[in-house]
Design an enzyme around this catalytic site. Structure first.
Site, PDB file in Angstrom:
ATOM      1  N   GLY A   1     -18.273   1.492  -3.575  1.00 36.61           N
ATOM      2  CA  GLY A   1     -19.088   2.691  -3.710  1.00 36.61           C
ATOM      3  C   GLY A   1     -20.460   2.481  -4.305  1.00 36.61           C
ATOM      4  O   GLY A   1     -21.312   3.374  -4.228  1.00 36.61           O
TER       5      GLY A   1
ATOM      6  N   TYR B   1       0.848  -1.183   0.000  1.00 32.03           N
ATOM      7  CA  TYR B   1       0.000   0.000   0.000  1.00 32.03           C
ATOM      8  C   TYR B   1       0.891   1.244   0.000  1.00 32.03           C
ATOM      9  O   TYR B   1       1.571   1.538   0.988  1.00 32.03           O
ATOM     10  CB  TYR B   1      -0.907   0.035   1.229  1.00 32.03           C
ATOM     11  CG  TYR B   1      -1.987  -1.017   1.276  1.00 32.03           C
ATOM     12  CD1 TYR B   1      -2.268  -1.815   0.180  1.00 32.03           C
ATOM     13  CD2 TYR B   1      -2.744  -1.198   2.424  1.00 32.03           C
ATOM     14  CE1 TYR B   1      -3.267  -2.777   0.229  1.00 32.03           C
ATOM     15  CE2 TYR B   1      -3.751  -2.149   2.482  1.00 32.03           C
ATOM     16  CZ  TYR B   1      -4.002  -2.939   1.385  1.00 32.03           C
ATOM     17  OH  TYR B   1      -4.999  -3.888   1.450  1.00 32.03           O
TER      18      TYR B   1
END
Length: 320
Positions: free
Chosen positions: A209, A58
């Site tokens: 989302g 990440y």
């Protein structure tokens, strides 16, 4: 905050997990405000959320450094879960490296960036068919003997791979995408995890989302969602029609669609942890409140019928 036990003999951790990925730039975008990200982690710890999920890839290590800063001086308050094995270059996915010597290399960099001596849960981000499962899990088991790891997790694998991994060393947690819109794992993987006594860390509760109620068709040309089939053309239009049902139910209960989506995942079992990504403190109260939402039989049937397996058109958010 309620607790969940990781695996049959694992530790008790918070039932809600904090995903830290969005606190770093993963796909080449801007890095969120670091001060706010650190404050979010620390406020989560203050609120009883101790499960922190990160990955050594990440932000090319940025996320681990950030988590390390946030937990400095309060190591005992945090349970650190780290994924490894993914190879990126300039924000582009290149593949996996799960060779034993690579794993032994990854762990030392992670420990240094995090500023800790032991990682609580260490897990390959997925399985690499070029390396036997027993070699991958066996290497992490060796790291437990060395005191560098406490428990072993796995992520994004098949039911057969989960069984195989668990025969090499007891697996404490399975990290996998799970939401109203992504229920394919209910047929084999989830029952296998439950049978083996393996807890489930469920990420992507809003299906990237889709279930927030904020998405509208058509998407902007530069919206990264538009690369995935479920967010394209008629697929998105029809998928958003189903989201309207979620929005109506959420409104009737006085919550947001995101809260109801998290609550549905939480309600699937005492062995399932919603892992919610956030990088702002303002998100914490809303997401924590979602853990207290319950559904009556009629509401649960409405959600399960509307979002039955296959109801969402296009591939999963991980598939184009």
């Amino acid at each position: 905050m309620d607790k969940i036990q990781l695996g049959q003999n694992g530790p008790l951790v918070s039932k809600l997990g904090l995903g830290c990925m969005r606190m770093s730039s993963i796909w080449g975008g801007p890095t969120p405000d670091e001060h706010e990200s650190i404050a979010t982690i620390q406020q989560a710890l203050d609120s009883g959320i101790n499960f922190l999920n990160t990955g050594d890839f990440y932000g090319a290590g940025h996320n681990e450094i950030l988590v390390g800063k946030a937990i400095k001086g309060r190591r005992d308050d945090a349970f650190i879960s780290v994924k490894f094995g993914a190879i990126f270059h300039n924000g582009q996915w290149l593949g996996l490296d799960l060779r034993p010597m690579a794993i032994k290399n990854f762990i030392n960099y992670s420990l240094t960036r995090l500023g800790i001596e032991t990682i609580d849960l260490y897990q390959p981000c997925r399985m690499d068919n070029s390396v036997p499962v027993e070699d991958i899990i066996g290497t992490v088991a060796d790291l437990i003997k060395e005191g560098k790891v406490r428990y072993i997790g796995v992520s994004e694998i098949t039911a057969d791979q989960l069984r195989e991994a668990n025969t090499v060393h007891p697996i404490s947690a399975l990290e996998i995408g799970y939401s109203l819109a992504d229920r394919q794992i209910e047929s084999e993987l989830l029952p296998t995890a439950k049978e083996l006594g393996i807890s489930v860390v469920a990420f992507a509760n809003t299906a990237e989302g889709l279930l927030t109620g904020e998405m509208k068709a058509p998407l902007a040309a530069n919206d990264y969602h538009s690369h995935f089939s479920r967010f394209q053309g008629d697929n998105l239009i029809k998928n958003l029609e189903k989201v309207e049902v979620l929005k109506q139910l959420a409104g009737d209960k006085g919550y947001t669609p995101t809260q109801v989506a998290i609550a549905w995942v939480n309600g699937q079992g005492d062995h399932i942890m919603p892992l919610v990504s956030m990088s702002r403190r303002t998100r914490l109260p809303e997401n924590m409140a979602a853990m207290n939402i319950s559904f009556n039989a009629e509401e649960m049937k409405l959600l399960n019928d509307t979002f039955a397996v296959g109801a969402i058109l296009g591939g999963t958010y991980l598939q184009r």
